[in-house]
Design a protein around this motif. Structure first.
Motif, PDB file in Angstrom:
ATOM      1  N   SER A  58     -25.239 -67.580  15.677  1.00  0.00           N
ATOM      2  CA  SER A  58     -25.652 -66.176  15.713  1.00  0.00           C
ATOM      3  C   SER A  58     -27.143 -66.054  15.482  1.00  0.00           C
ATOM      4  O   SER A  58     -27.743 -66.824  14.730  1.00  0.00           O
ATOM      5  CB  SER A  58     -24.899 -65.403  14.634  1.00  0.00           C
ATOM      6  OG  SER A  58     -25.560 -64.199  14.364  1.00  0.00           O
ATOM      7  N   ASN A  60     -28.585 -63.906  13.826  1.00  0.00           N
ATOM      8  CA  ASN A  60     -28.898 -63.459  12.469  1.00  0.00           C
ATOM      9  C   ASN A  60     -28.768 -64.566  11.434  1.00  0.00           C
ATOM     10  O   ASN A  60     -29.089 -64.364  10.276  1.00  0.00           O
ATOM     11  CB  ASN A  60     -27.950 -62.334  12.050  1.00  0.00           C
ATOM     12  CG  ASN A  60     -28.053 -61.154  12.976  1.00  0.00           C
ATOM     13  OD1 ASN A  60     -29.105 -60.898  13.525  1.00  0.00           O
ATOM     14  ND2 ASN A  60     -26.946 -60.458  13.168  1.00  0.00           N
ATOM     15  N   SER A  61     -28.264 -65.725  11.854  1.00  0.00           N
ATOM     16  CA  SER A  61     -27.976 -66.773  10.879  1.00  0.00           C
ATOM     17  C   SER A  61     -29.246 -67.304  10.237  1.00  0.00           C
ATOM     18  O   SER A  61     -30.295 -67.373  10.854  1.00  0.00           O
ATOM     19  CB  SER A  61     -27.260 -67.941  11.548  1.00  0.00           C
ATOM     20  OG  SER A  61     -25.984 -67.538  11.915  1.00  0.00           O
ATOM     21  N   LEU A 116     -21.153 -64.084   5.083  1.00  0.00           N
ATOM     22  CA  LEU A 116     -21.944 -62.861   5.074  1.00  0.00           C
ATOM     23  C   LEU A 116     -23.191 -63.017   5.934  1.00  0.00           C
ATOM     24  O   LEU A 116     -23.850 -62.041   6.284  1.00  0.00           O
ATOM     25  CB  LEU A 116     -22.375 -62.525   3.638  1.00  0.00           C
ATOM     26  CG  LEU A 116     -21.300 -62.024   2.695  1.00  0.00           C
ATOM     27  CD1 LEU A 116     -21.824 -62.008   1.275  1.00  0.00           C
ATOM     28  CD2 LEU A 116     -20.857 -60.633   3.087  1.00  0.00           C
ATOM     29  N   ASP A 117     -23.502 -64.272   6.274  1.00  0.00           N
ATOM     30  CA  ASP A 117     -24.768 -64.586   6.912  1.00  0.00           C
ATOM     31  C   ASP A 117     -24.987 -63.913   8.264  1.00  0.00           C
ATOM     32  O   ASP A 117     -26.042 -63.327   8.498  1.00  0.00           O
ATOM     33  CB  ASP A 117     -24.871 -66.114   7.005  1.00  0.00           C
ATOM     34  CG  ASP A 117     -26.258 -66.575   7.346  1.00  0.00           C
ATOM     35  OD1 ASP A 117     -27.202 -65.827   7.047  1.00  0.00           O
ATOM     36  OD2 ASP A 117     -26.404 -67.665   7.898  1.00  0.00           O
ATOM     37  N   PRO A 118     -24.023 -63.981   9.210  1.00  0.00           N
ATOM     38  CA  PRO A 118     -24.319 -63.419  10.523  1.00  0.00           C
ATOM     39  C   PRO A 118     -24.293 -61.897  10.575  1.00  0.00           C
ATOM     40  O   PRO A 118     -24.604 -61.331  11.613  1.00  0.00           O
ATOM     41  CB  PRO A 118     -23.242 -64.018  11.419  1.00  0.00           C
ATOM     42  CG  PRO A 118     -22.205 -64.515  10.537  1.00  0.00           C
ATOM     43  CD  PRO A 118     -22.713 -64.623   9.171  1.00  0.00           C
ATOM     44  N   GLY A 119     -23.939 -61.252   9.489  1.00  0.00           N
ATOM     45  CA  GLY A 119     -23.946 -59.792   9.483  1.00  0.00           C
ATOM     46  C   GLY A 119     -22.791 -59.188  10.250  1.00  0.00           C
ATOM     47  O   GLY A 119     -22.897 -58.077  10.771  1.00  0.00           O
ATOM     48  N   SER A 120     -21.674 -59.920  10.349  1.00  0.00           N
ATOM     49  CA  SER A 120     -20.525 -59.334  11.031  1.00  0.00           C
ATOM     50  C   SER A 120     -19.550 -58.788   9.994  1.00  0.00           C
ATOM     51  O   SER A 120     -19.339 -59.403   8.939  1.00  0.00           O
ATOM     52  CB  SER A 120     -19.851 -60.404  11.902  1.00  0.00           C
ATOM     53  OG  SER A 120     -18.566 -60.701  11.433  1.00  0.00           O
TER      54      SER A 120
END
Lengths: 312, 657
Positions: A58, A60-61, A116-120
């Motif tokens: 992702s 966002n990772s 929580l990292d990828p913001g999904s």
């Protein structure tokens, strides 16, 4: 010579038992549902296949993605060498009860962060549920292990779980209760059936799968292997408790212990698939009630340990 | 010995000159100037502690300095040196952190007052640690309380800070009153002001011991006296929060350790009480920390948890002493002291992290943060290290001290003959495991919502990494956490002379038998190898970067992420009765079935203790006050009558005795 043999045996158990146990659970479940099911070693094939694939990450990772995987797998392998989940595993110097519990917590800490990292929202709700379940389960596991440790007067688990000759039969209930507490708690800890369904991907209440959602390729392979290893280690640990109960009633030779400690893991796998066939997943808000059964078993074990310990 | 005195003198001179310079030149000199003075003072303090480790010296101030009934008496022994060292270390990092951090407060702080109070605060903390008699202690304790109250109110333009300062002042007044009562009683019965002559917690001194315990517990933030703490710590500027949470509350615990543990036998009831209260504190603190969405407030509540853990250690030690179980007492004392140091380090580290976020994003509200991992990678690395340490994850330092607590409880359960002790220690193991699980939930929430995912506000998007000096301060503390964790057995054996002195037994050898250093090497080595060979740069195909999976519905917006409240919701729901937690939703246009105009959902949490105990208590006091004002009727005749009545009453009492 025999130590080397035992290390080799432990090592091969560590490598192949996780996939085989997962395979047994899936196969038994399939047979119980009148399906043929995937081959027994499908989990291993999947792992090898995933290791060779390329991966998607992702946007966002952050670095947490990689850190989680490497820490997860390295702690889990270390734990597999420290925890006395097989009666023939050579003893190590660091198998302290509280160290093991907090190493498990370390795995969980990074697993929650990485989901929580990828913001999904999927991963994050999985993480939130995992955190909730672990809050409830951790006391149950630590109390069950403390109960058996208390009766052995040491917190070094390889001493606690050492099969000594002529253990009194009065210890059998303690081991049985502790084993039951550990097994029920590990069902929750491993996100198995009454709390979470490991086979679904589109459920809004899933835990384990939701947390892994953004991992792919080798990353996913390592995480899947680590969680399978966690399954056998925890099943092995509760299996050892049951074996000790058996040993109190009917002392067996240590050579039989090798066979028994592997087959008890398989037996627990079969029990798991039975549970997963006949029961349905609980509503999320009722999950704490299931955890309460495990906690009650642990508390009873502790009570037995305290009563017998103080009087002796 | 001489170097030790010289260093201490240098530290005090630097502190006092800092005060003076701040008053005169506070507005003109730069923040860096004052920080350098603070830095050099803290270095002097730290080396005083190091050189004072093996000496025990007592120094009495000569005549012009005198407190009316007792002299200014100072004693530097090993226990004091440990806490001086902690104070030195945290102040050192705070001084490095300060210049960069204070930049964003330039318009709001009165720097003259700020630096004056800060130097007074640090100096008086050092002197409280060194105090050898009750009056010296009380004088500097008061200076410490008042200067820290001034620092809490430093950002006086915000009404929240003013209110926090008021609550904090109220709490400190009560603490001092209780302490003064206890001290006076002890003086009356022993005829001495010296701590060395007092024997607390014996059968003859129950009431004054309780008074002193209450006074110190209020300051330490032990349940149920913790309510000032989550107001005061977040309101202060970050270096001050770090010092208050990292050191000041430890000094209250230091006083408990010094007064209660080093004087031989005590009543078992004190040990049991402290153990129970410590357990409640730990549980209560972490539970309330979990539902906070202001980052600094979350950390402040978490201090209550850690104070609880330290109090468990102290309680264990007291109980072990009273039951003649030296092994338990030894583990308890070492655990308490070790955790004091550890918490001082990682809590100030975490406060610095929160301060760095505050300085860069201008908000501490988790619902406005997110995605800072890209902008502030070093701050995040330090914050994750601190969080892992505070969650007691091996092989970091938090684990070592928590392990000692567990071992102490376990040993107690094994060795004691009292069913109460055994049952309580088993329950404590269970509660500590619960607290551990809650701490993991709490800190994964804090990291996940602030650093991970995507930015939830414009401010969070515009963030940039903190100033290099601020990063250095955090990196030093993070590295100390790692080193102290890996070398925990060595550090614990440094503390054995202290526990031996308290238990009166010979040193029991190495307490931490775990091979933590090899474990750290194996874990990190294994992780590196796996990264290199399975995941990392040695693979041919680089990973494809894509959007987070969104079920095929199109781009996710940052508002579709989990919030701090929703992450904590399942746990908050389970502990609803304690938190008084409820969710309120308001739907306008509900009659339009699937197309309402607005849906508003909110989670409301009120503290059980504040709303059910303290507010009624305060209301009762106010009512009483209103009733009492009737005495003041404004008539001179009435006042003369009061005086007459008072004089007669005094005469009668005088005649009767």
């Amino acid at each position: 010579m025999s130590t080397i043999l035992l290390w080799l045996l432990t090592f091969s158990c560590l490598l192949f038992l996780p996939s085989l146990t997962i395979g047994i659970i899936r196969k038994t479940k399939a047979r119980l549902q009148n399906r043929v099911g995937a081959p027994l070693w499908q989990h291993l094939f999947d792992t090898i296949k995933l290791l060779r694939k390329s991966e998607t990450v992702s946007e966002n990772s952050s670095w947490i993605l990689r850190v989680n995987t490497v820490i997860n797998i390295s702690i889990m392998i270390t734990l597999a060498f420290l925890t006395p989940w097989l009666s023939f595993k050579p003893a190590t110097s660091a198998d302290d009860l509280f160290l093991l519990i907090y190493l498990f917590a370390a795995i969980r800490f990074f697993a929650i962060l990485s989901s929580l990292d990828p913001g999904s929202a999927f991963g994050a709700f999985g993480a939130s549920r995992e955190a909730t379940l672990s809050v409830l389960v951790e006391p149950a596991i630590i109390l069950a292990l403390s109960a058996v440790a208390l009766s052995a007067h040491t917190s070094n688990l390889s001493l606690v779980f050492a099969l000594t000759a002529n253990t009194p039969i009065s210890q059998a209930p303690l081991w049985l209760l502790a084993g039951a507490g550990l097994f029920l708690s590990s069902l929750v800890e491993l996100s198995r059936m009454p709390v979470d369904d490991p086979t679904t991907h589109l459920e809004l209440t899933m835990v384990h799968e939701a947390m892994m959602l953004e991992n792919s390729g080798p990353n996913l392979a390592l995480l899947e292997f680590s969680s399978a290893l966690r399954l056998v280690v925890l099943y092995g640990l509760s299996g050892q408790c049951f074996l000790h109960a058996l040993h109190c009633i009917w002392p067996f030779a240590s050579a039989a212990g090798i066979l028994l400690s592997i087959s008890i893991i398989f037996a627990l796998a079969v029990v798991t698939s039975l549970i997963e066939t006949v029961s349905v997943r609980l509503k999320w808000t009722r999950a704490p009630e299931f955890v309460a059964y495990g906690l009650t078993m642990s508390l009873l074990a502790l009570l037995v340990a305290l009563v017998t310990g103080v009087s002796s | 010995m001489n170097t030790c005195i010289d260093l201490l003198r240098a530290a005090l001179v630097l502190g006092l000159s800092g005060c003076g310079l701040a008053v005169v030149y506070g507005h003109r000199f730069s923040q860096t100037f004052f920080s350098v003075i603070l830095l050099s003072g803290s270095v002097a303090l730290f080396f005083t502690a190091l050189s004072g480790w093996n000496v025990d010296f007592i120094w009495q101030a000569s005549l012009p300095i005198y407190f009316g009934v007792a002299p200014l008496l100072i004693r530097l022994d090993r226990l004091a040196a440990l806490f001086l060292g902690l104070l030195g270390a945290v102040t050192f990092c705070a001084a490095i952190f300060s210049p960069g951090y204070l930049k964003h407060l330039e318009q709001r702080l009165n720097f003259s007052l700020y630096w004056f109070s800060l130097f007074t605060f640090v100096t008086s903390m050092a002197l409280v640690v060194l105090a050898a008699n009750a009056l010296t202690f009380l004088v500097f304790w008061e200076t410490m309380s008042l200067s820290s109250a001034a620092l809490v109110a430093a950002d006086h333009t915000s009404s929240a800070a003013r209110r926090s300062a008021l609550i904090y002042l109220g709490a400190t007044r009560l603490a001092t009153a209780a302490l003064a009562g206890g001290f006076l009683w002890f003086h009356a019965h022993t005829g001495s002001w010296n701590f060395a002559d007092w024997h607390l917690a014996t059968a003859a001194t129950v009431i004054p011991s309780i008074l002193i315990l209450i006074g110190l517990s209020i300051k330490a933030g032990v349940w149920p006296f913790h309510i000032w703490l989550p107001y005061a710590h977040p309101s202060a500027p970050t270096p001050v929060s770090a010092l208050m949470s990292g050191v000041m509350i430890k000094i209250a615990l230091y006083a408990i350790i010094r007064l209660f543990l080093f004087h031989g036998e005590t009543l078992p009831a004190f040990g049991i009480t402290l153990l129970t209260i410590g357990l409640i504190s730990a549980f209560w603190g972490v539970l309330f920390a979990l539902v906070q969405h202001d980052l600094k407030r979350l950390l402040a509540y978490h201090s209550v948890e850690n104070v609880g853990i330290i109090v468990i250690g102290i309680g264990l030690a007291l109980y072990g002493q009273s039951q003649h179980l030296p092994a338990v007492a030894c583990l308890g004392i070492t655990a308490a002291l070790f955790h004091c140091v550890n918490h001082g380090l990682f809590k100030s580290l975490l406060f610095f992290g929160a301060g760095a976020i505050d300085a860069s994003a201008h908000t501490r509200d988790l619902s406005h943060l997110g995605g800072l991992a890209k902008a502030m990678p070093v701050t995040m690395l330090c914050f994750v290290t601190g969080s892992a340490a505070i969650c007691a994850l091996p092989p970091l330092n938090g684990f070592a001290s928590k392990w000692l607590i567990y071992q102490g409880l376990f040993t107690l359960a094994c060795q004691t003959h009292s069913r109460l002790g055994a049952g309580l220690s088993c329950a404590a193991v269970g509660v500590l495991a619960l607290v551990g699980g809650l701490a993991v939930a709490c800190f994964t929430k804090a990291i996940g919502v602030s650093f991970l995912g995507r930015p939830r506000s414009h401010e969070a998007e515009q963030c940039s990494e903190a100033a290099p000096a601020m990063l250095v301060a955090q990196a030093i503390l993070a590295a100390t956490c790692v080193v102290l964790g890996a070398l925990a057995p060595a550090f614990a054996s440094l503390l054995t002379p202290l526990s031996a002195a308290a238990t009166g037994s010979l040193a029991t050898g190495n307490l931490i038998t775990l091979p933590l250093l090899p474990l750290a090497i194996i874990l990190s080595g294994g992780a590196c190898l796996i990264y290199l060979f399975v995941l990392g740069p040695l693979r041919q195909t680089p990973p494809r970067v894509c959007r987070t999976w969104e079920c095929g519905f199109g781009q996710l917006s940052p508002r579709m992420q989990v919030t701090a409240t929703s992450f904590a919701h399942p746990i908050a729901r389970i502990f609803k009765p304690v938190l008084l937690y409820k969710t309120v939703s308001e739907i306008s246009g509900a009659h339009q079935r699937h197309f309402p105009e607005r849906i508003k959902a909110d989670a409301v949490m009120t503290s059980l203790l504040e709303s059910k105990v303290y507010l009624p208590l305060i209301a009762a006091v106010r009512r009483l006050g209103r009733q009492t004002t009737r005495l003041q009727a404004g008539s001179i005749h009435l006042y003369l009558l009061y005086m007459l009545i008072a004089a007669v009453a005094l005469l009668i009492i005088g005649a009767a005795t």
